[in-house]
Design a protein around this motif. Structure first.
Motif, mmCIF file in Angstrom:
data_model
loop_
_atom_site.group_PDB
_atom_site.id
_atom_site.type_symbol
_atom_site.label_atom_id
_atom_site.label_comp_id
_atom_site.label_asym_id
_atom_site.label_seq_id
_atom_site.Cartn_x
_atom_site.Cartn_y
_atom_site.Cartn_z
ATOM 1 N N GLU A 63 0.828 -1.202 0.000
ATOM 2 C CA GLU A 63 0.000 0.000 0.000
ATOM 3 C C GLU A 63 0.870 1.263 0.000
ATOM 4 O O GLU A 63 0.528 2.260 -0.645
ATOM 5 N N SER A 64 1.993 1.191 0.730
ATOM 6 C CA SER A 64 2.919 2.332 0.734
ATOM 7 C C SER A 64 3.452 2.566 -0.677
ATOM 8 O O SER A 64 3.569 3.716 -1.131
ATOM 9 N N LEU A 65 3.758 1.474 -1.362
ATOM 10 C CA LEU A 65 4.246 1.589 -2.744
ATOM 11 C C LEU A 65 3.168 2.186 -3.646
ATOM 12 O O LEU A 65 3.453 2.985 -4.537
ATOM 13 N N PHE A 66 1.940 1.779 -3.386
ATOM 14 C CA PHE A 66 0.807 2.293 -4.166
ATOM 15 C C PHE A 66 0.682 3.811 -3.985
ATOM 16 O O PHE A 66 0.566 4.565 -4.962
ATOM 17 N N LEU A 67 0.731 4.233 -2.730
ATOM 18 C CA LEU A 67 0.625 5.665 -2.445
ATOM 19 C C LEU A 67 1.811 6.417 -3.039
ATOM 20 O O LEU A 67 1.647 7.485 -3.662
ATOM 21 N N PHE A 68 2.979 5.830 -2.861
ATOM 22 C CA PHE A 68 4.175 6.463 -3.415
ATOM 23 C C PHE A 68 4.073 6.565 -4.946
ATOM 24 O O PHE A 68 4.439 7.579 -5.547
ATOM 25 N N GLY A 69 3.547 5.496 -5.559
ATOM 26 C CA GLY A 69 3.422 5.480 -7.019
ATOM 27 C C GLY A 69 2.565 6.628 -7.516
ATOM 28 O O GLY A 69 2.894 7.291 -8.520
ATOM 29 N N ILE A 70 1.468 6.888 -6.809
ATOM 30 C CA ILE A 70 0.595 7.996 -7.206
ATOM 31 C C ILE A 70 1.345 9.324 -7.084
ATOM 32 O O ILE A 70 1.301 10.171 -7.994
ATOM 33 N N LEU A 71 2.048 9.503 -5.959
ATOM 34 C CA LEU A 71 2.778 10.760 -5.756
ATOM 35 C C LEU A 71 3.918 10.896 -6.758
ATOM 36 O O LEU A 71 4.227 11.992 -7.234
ATOM 37 N N PHE A 72 4.540 9.776 -7.083
ATOM 38 C CA PHE A 72 5.637 9.793 -8.060
ATOM 39 C C PHE A 72 5.120 10.275 -9.420
ATOM 40 O O PHE A 72 5.709 11.152 -10.058
ATOM 41 N N ILE A 73 3.999 9.708 -9.823
ATOM 42 C CA ILE A 73 3.419 10.119 -11.110
ATOM 43 C C ILE A 73 3.038 11.597 -11.056
ATOM 44 O O ILE A 73 3.272 12.367 -11.994
ATOM 45 N N GLY A 74 2.475 11.984 -9.902
ATOM 46 C CA GLY A 74 2.114 13.386 -9.719
ATOM 47 C C GLY A 74 3.318 14.297 -9.832
ATOM 48 O O GLY A 74 3.243 15.390 -10.435
ATOM 49 N N SER A 75 4.437 13.860 -9.288
ATOM 50 C CA SER A 75 5.645 14.701 -9.317
ATOM 51 C C SER A 75 6.140 14.906 -10.751
ATOM 52 O O SER A 75 6.765 15.920 -11.057
ATOM 53 N N LEU A 76 5.845 13.949 -11.623
ATOM 54 C CA LEU A 76 6.304 14.054 -13.014
ATOM 55 C C LEU A 76 5.531 15.110 -13.799
ATOM 56 O O LEU A 76 6.031 15.642 -14.794
ATOM 57 N N ILE A 77 4.309 15.345 -13.354
ATOM 58 C CA ILE A 77 3.520 16.317 -14.124
ATOM 59 C C ILE A 77 3.639 17.737 -13.564
ATOM 60 O O ILE A 77 3.044 18.666 -14.103
ATOM 61 N N LEU A 78 4.393 17.876 -12.466
ATOM 62 C CA LEU A 78 4.619 19.234 -11.950
ATOM 63 C C LEU A 78 5.548 19.998 -12.894
ATOM 64 O O LEU A 78 6.403 19.393 -13.554
ATOM 65 N N PRO A 79 5.398 21.296 -12.964
ATOM 66 C CA PRO A 79 6.291 22.081 -13.828
ATOM 67 C C PRO A 79 7.758 21.879 -13.438
ATOM 68 O O PRO A 79 8.069 21.655 -12.269
ATOM 69 N N ARG A 80 8.641 22.003 -14.439
ATOM 70 C CA ARG A 80 10.070 21.775 -14.192
ATOM 71 C C ARG A 80 10.644 22.757 -13.169
ATOM 72 O O ARG A 80 11.580 22.450 -12.466
ATOM 73 N N ARG A 81 10.050 23.928 -13.124
ATOM 74 C CA ARG A 81 10.622 24.943 -12.233
ATOM 75 C C ARG A 81 10.433 24.612 -10.745
ATOM 76 O O ARG A 81 11.044 25.240 -9.894
ATOM 77 N N VAL A 82 9.537 23.621 -10.446
ATOM 78 C CA VAL A 82 9.359 23.231 -9.037
ATOM 79 C C VAL A 82 10.573 22.407 -8.615
ATOM 80 O O VAL A 82 10.870 21.374 -9.205
ATOM 81 N N SER A 83 11.261 22.881 -7.596
ATOM 82 C CA SER A 83 12.502 22.220 -7.181
ATOM 83 C C SER A 83 12.203 20.862 -6.536
ATOM 84 O O SER A 83 11.073 20.597 -6.109
ATOM 85 N N ALA A 84 13.242 20.037 -6.457
ATOM 86 C CA ALA A 84 13.100 18.698 -5.870
ATOM 87 C C ALA A 84 12.658 18.808 -4.416
ATOM 88 O O ALA A 84 11.792 18.055 -3.947
ATOM 89 N N ALA A 85 13.247 19.759 -3.673
ATOM 90 C CA ALA A 85 12.900 19.916 -2.261
ATOM 91 C C ALA A 85 11.434 20.305 -2.115
ATOM 92 O O ALA A 85 10.719 19.847 -1.216
ATOM 93 N N ARG A 86 10.965 21.131 -3.047
ATOM 94 C CA ARG A 86 9.566 21.560 -2.980
ATOM 95 C C ARG A 86 8.625 20.402 -3.355
ATOM 96 O O ARG A 86 7.551 20.248 -2.766
ATOM 97 N N LYS A 87 9.076 19.600 -4.315
ATOM 98 C CA LYS A 87 8.272 18.409 -4.664
ATOM 99 C C LYS A 87 8.139 17.495 -3.451
ATOM 100 O O LYS A 87 7.075 16.927 -3.186
ATOM 101 N N LEU A 88 9.231 17.325 -2.725
ATOM 102 C CA LEU A 88 9.207 16.477 -1.533
ATOM 103 C C LEU A 88 8.247 17.051 -0.495
ATOM 104 O O LEU A 88 7.448 16.316 0.110
ATOM 105 N N ALA A 89 8.311 18.361 -0.309
ATOM 106 C CA ALA A 89 7.419 19.003 0.664
ATOM 107 C C ALA A 89 5.959 18.829 0.254
ATOM 108 O O ALA A 89 5.096 18.499 1.087
ATOM 109 N N LEU A 90 5.684 19.012 -1.034
ATOM 110 C CA LEU A 90 4.310 18.843 -1.533
ATOM 111 C C LEU A 90 3.834 17.401 -1.358
ATOM 112 O O LEU A 90 2.714 17.147 -0.915
ATOM 113 N N GLY A 91 4.704 16.468 -1.742
ATOM 114 C CA GLY A 91 4.366 15.041 -1.608
ATOM 115 C C GLY A 91 4.075 14.688 -0.162
ATOM 116 O O GLY A 91 3.136 13.942 0.144
ATOM 117 N N THR A 92 4.880 15.232 0.729
ATOM 118 C CA THR A 92 4.708 14.944 2.155
ATOM 119 C C THR A 92 3.350 15.432 2.640
ATOM 120 O O THR A 92 2.605 14.693 3.307
#
Lengths: 181, 526
Positions: A63-92
């Motif tokens: 289930e953790s992998l499932f949730l992570f998978g959704i967030l991972f896919i979500g992170s791919l569609i974020l604009p490039r200008r969103v930094s990695a640290a910000r993606k992590l904060a958003l995902g969290t």
């Protein structure tokens, strides 16, 4: 491929995000398992109880992998200008708020709230969860202070989740062992 | 390709792996790795036609008190009555427990629940019974096949599986089976079933899954194979919904019956087929031609409220009883179809067909179902009918018998002695002693008692000389005590004679208490 790889964050970020996903999923699964322990001890031996715990942990890992998978896919569609640290904060924040909404949905069964039926209640908390996520996401995108606070939180969560990950690996080994024997 | 076993390269090893399926087919390893004993088929040279085959057909939760065969007012079982014309009918046959595990475990181990310790709804028996059961005793000579719709029985099958030649999994005869255990971890059924149950949640128990367990909430909207869609597909055939086990297994009884009739002539000889089918266990989902069949004016005798009453109104109990009776009529019709087809294809020529149940069902005293601490007659009185090769006439046996007698009887008919651990005896008319009413038969309910501890909370019933005494212990004041009934003159158990018949009551109470103390002493010392 070039586009998607440029959107990828460093592996460490994804690993931390995965550890964040593990936390609520595992805490909930372990609480529910412990709630059943009383009845298990009446008619099960220790081996059986450990084996059941192993299956629960493996399901929680999936289930953790499932949730992570959704967030991972979500992170791919974020604009490039969103930094990695910000993606992590958003995902969290998405993982934690969604988990809180999920807990509230589950607790409806215990609270026996009669003025709204189960399905409407579910949609209500899904809606509230999405609204909160949208608001906090907006705040994260605007506030570096909130972002750094969330990233500090991730550091702490990651440490705790490593314990769950170790338990999951042990659970997986027990499940595999039981299939072989 | 020459391979030196001492210098097996990785590539050569992988090549050898591709040969594994051939090994599987040649040594009869089935998909899940369970090995088949090499029994010949019926017409193959070497087939042992001197030993009879056995088909044990167990319909879960079939109370003898609801069968017209045994005098019930509603005509629920015309086909059983037809079968009884050339079968031995045991009119006073009793389960050793009031729900699946103790009842089934006692049938298969010939031990009372205090011995095998299958006391709990989702429990198991003591490990020693993995090699002390009907299957282990016949395994050397018989091909043994089992099937059940009941996940709780699967726990027993898993314990006994080293002596099963073919364990057919529940989903193989189902229309839909939601639990993953059946597909992913069939070799580790018990732990994986529980792990999944904790994770998915059930009834009032919250699911261990935060997100994935929402499926039932959204089922109507998102899931293509929901009960709702099944109801749509099978709605005309089953207006009350498709038969199911309340744990996600949806099935038609017809499929199991069709399958059994094709198996019987084809299985290697001699064989034992143990088929534990769920109907008429609740939910009561009868077929359309039986819906409202018993929508009549008849009402059962109103009985005194039990101290264990769940407070269900009598009207609701009557409605559920009617649905249950209509489900029994469906079971009976399918059973009739089975025996007709088995007779037609000659499968019964050398086969004993044993029809029985694991426990009954209650619709009285404010209680519905069998998850109760009471041991009233409808819960314990179960059918037992046996037809065998050459049986031309019906035989009625009215002396009391117990489900623990089935194992010694089957072994006797198979030409094997009863093991010394068997607590039952060979049934009358099948070579056993003429059972006398003086024999004491027992049934136990102790689901709140720890498995491996002396019995300190539960209910123990003893049937002897046409009377039944029930002792309730460990429940606290107001519930602890005794009830005594005269089964011959008061089969509905209307009048509790415990206070009135002092000498008989004291005599039976002493024997019941002594039995409990003795079993607790044996357990502690053992």
């Amino acid at each position: 491929m070039a586009i998607s790889s440029s959107r990828l964050a460093p592996k460490k970020i994804y690993f931390q995000l995965f550890l964040v996903c593990m936390l609520p999923v595992h805490i909930w699964a372990i609480i529910i398992f412990l709630r059943r322990m009383d009845s298990f001890t009446i008619f099960m031996n220790l081996t059986q109880i450990i084996s059941i715990a192993a299956y629960v942990l493996v399901y929680a890992l999936m289930e953790s992998l499932f949730l992570f998978g959704i967030l991972f896919i979500g992170s791919l569609i974020l604009p490039r200008r969103v930094s990695a640290a910000r993606k992590l904060a958003l995902g969290t924040i998405i993982a934690l708020v969604a988990s809180a909404a999920a807990v509230l949905i589950h607790f409806h069964a215990i609270w026996k709230v009669n003025w709204i039926d189960q399905k409407e209640w579910t949609w209500l908390w899904v809606g509230v969860g999405l609204l909160v996520i949208a608001l906090i996401s907006f705040a994260v995108l605007k506030s570096e202070r909130l972002e750094s606070w969330l990233n500090a939180l991730v550091e702490r969560i990651s440490l705790l989740s490593l314990v769950y990950l170790s338990a999951d690996i042990l659970g997986l080994m027990i499940v595999l062992y039981r299939q072989l024997t | 390709m020459s391979i030196d076993p001492g210098k097996l390269s990785r590539r050569e090893f992988l090549k050898l792996l591709t040969l594994l399926p051939l090994i599987g087919t040649s040594s009869k390893i089935d998909f899940f790795g369970r090995t088949f004993a090499s029994h010949p088929s019926p017409n193959q040279p070497g087939a042992d036609n001197t030993r009879p085959n056995f088909i044990i057909l167990l319909f879960d939760t079939l109370s003898a008190q609801h069968l017209s065969l045994h005098g019930y007012s509603r005509q629920t079982t015309p086909n059983l009555a037809r079968f009884a014309e050339h079968a031995t009918v045991f009119h006073q046959h009793y389960a050793a427990g009031n729900f699946t595990l103790p009842g089934t475990a006692s049938l298969l181990t010939s031990a009372y629940p205090w011995t095998h310790r299958g006391l709990h709804v989702l429990g198991t028996v003591k490990e020693e019974f993995a090699v002390k059961n009907l299957f282990s005793e016949l395994a050397d000579d018989y091909f043994i096949q089992t099937y059940t719709h009941n996940m709780l029985v699967m726990s027993l099958f898993q314990q006994f599986q080293k002596n099963l030649d073919k364990l057919v999994l529940p989903h193989e005869l189902a229309i839909l089976n939601e639990p993953l255990t059946d597909y992913l971890f069939p070799e580790d059924y018990y732990a994986s079933f529980w792990g999944e149950r904790v994770y998915r949640g059930s009834g009032a128990d919250l699911p261990g899954s935060l997100f994935l367990s929402f499926r039932p909430l959204f089922a109507e909207d998102f899931h293509p194979f929901t009960p709702e869609s099944l109801t749509e597909k099978y709605g005309e055939l089953f207006p009350r919904g498709l038969p199911n086990n309340s744990l996600g297994l949806f099935f038609k009884l017809e499929d199991a019956i069709d399958w059994i009739q094709t198996q019987a002539p084809a299985l290697p000889q001699p064989f034992l087929g143990y088929y534990h089918l769920l109907p008429p266990h609740e939910p009561y989902k009868t077929r359309h031609d039986f819906v409202d069949r018993f929508d009549d004016e008849w009402r059962p005798t109103l009985k005194p409220e039990s101290t264990f009453s769940l407070g269900m109104p009598q009207d609701e109990l009557n409605r559920r009883r009617r649905w249950y009776d209509e489900y029994i009529a469906y079971v009976d019709a399918e059973f009739g179809r089975l025996i007709d087809n088995l007779e037609r294809n000659g499968a019964l020529k050398n086969t004993y067909l044993i029809l029985t149940s694991d426990h009954g069902q209650l619709f009285e005293r404010g209680i519905h179902g069998h998850v109760t601490s009471t041991l009233y007659h409808p819960l314990l009185h179960i059918p037992l009918l046996i037809s065998g090769p050459g049986h031309r006439e019906g035989v009625d046996v009215t002396t009391p018998t117990s489900c623990i007698d089935v194992l010694p009887t089957v072994l006797h008919l198979a030409g094997k002695p009863s093991p010394e651990w068997a607590q039952g005896q060979i049934l009358p008319t099948f070579g056993g002693p003429h059972a006398t009413p003086e024999r004491s038969l027992f049934a136990l309910e102790a689901k709140n008692n720890p498995k491996m501890a002396p019995l300190q909370i539960g209910s123990l019933a003893m049937i002897k000389n046409g009377h039944k005494i029930v002792g309730y212990f460990g429940f606290g004041s107001g519930r602890d005590g005794y009830e005594l009934y005269d089964l011959q003159n008061d089969p509905e158990e209307m009048d509790d004679l415990y206070q009135d018949r002092n000498s008989l009551a004291q005599e039976m109470k002493t024997e019941l208490d002594t039995k409990l103390q003795q079993e607790n002493r044996d357990f502690t010392e053992g």
